[in-house]
Design an enzyme around this catalytic site. Structure first.
Site: not given
Ligand code: NI
Length: 160
Positions: A46, A51, A89-90, A131-132, A135
């Site tokens: 995701g 991000q 998380c990226l 999670h997304e 953000h």
């Molecule tokens: Ni993330």
């Protein structure tokens, strides 16, 4: 198609609230394509627009690697159950931690034609949606982690 630079923990843009999308312009279509490319390139499941430095309410999620959900202005409209498990998380590379999330969620969002739709998810998909969407409110999973952040063991990571 382009890979965008992923913002990392400590970048203030990750803590800002995103603005609703009112129209899917060519620029936004390009952003979405780039978000998909960037997510796949990074082996993530995701990615949220902040991000890649864009404060708009857009999220892409793909837990299978073959069938992405593109969510514009997404909202959680129902949750049930609970799951506790590892999350990454990226924007927090090389780390993971234990987070409790709903076991099931129902999301309402708009597609790239600004048509509303609903989607439901369980397990990893529910976790990725939650999670997304966090953000978009400027929240990272590290705020919710139970216990310490750990170093990712290669091959076990599921970054979102
Ligand atoms: Ni993330």
């Amino acid at each position: 198609m382009a890979i965008r630079n992923i913002r990392e923990l400590g970048d203030p843009i990750l803590n800002k609230t995103c603005k609703a999308v009112t129209e899917v312009t060519p620029r936004i279509r390009e952003l979405i394509e780039d978000m998909l490319d960037t997510m796949y390139e990074a082996n993530g499941v995701g990615l949220a627009a902040p991000q890649v430095g864009v404060l708009k309410r857009i999220v892409v999620v793909d837990v299978t690697g073959q069938d992405p959900y593109i969510l514009i202005n997404p909202k959680i409209i129902e949750t049930s159950g609970e799951q506790t498990g590892q999350e990454g998380c990226l924007s927090v590379p090389g780390k993971c931690g234990i987070v409790t999330r709903p076991g099931h969620v129902k999301i309402e969002a708009y597609d790239v034609n600004m048509k509303p739709f609903q989607v439901e998810g369980d397990e990893l998909l529910a976790r990725a949606f939650c999670h997304e969407l966090d953000h978009l409110e400027g929240h990272l999973y590290v705020e919710k982690v139970q216990g310490p952040l750990k170093d990712v063991v290669p091959e076990e990571a599921e970054e979102e």
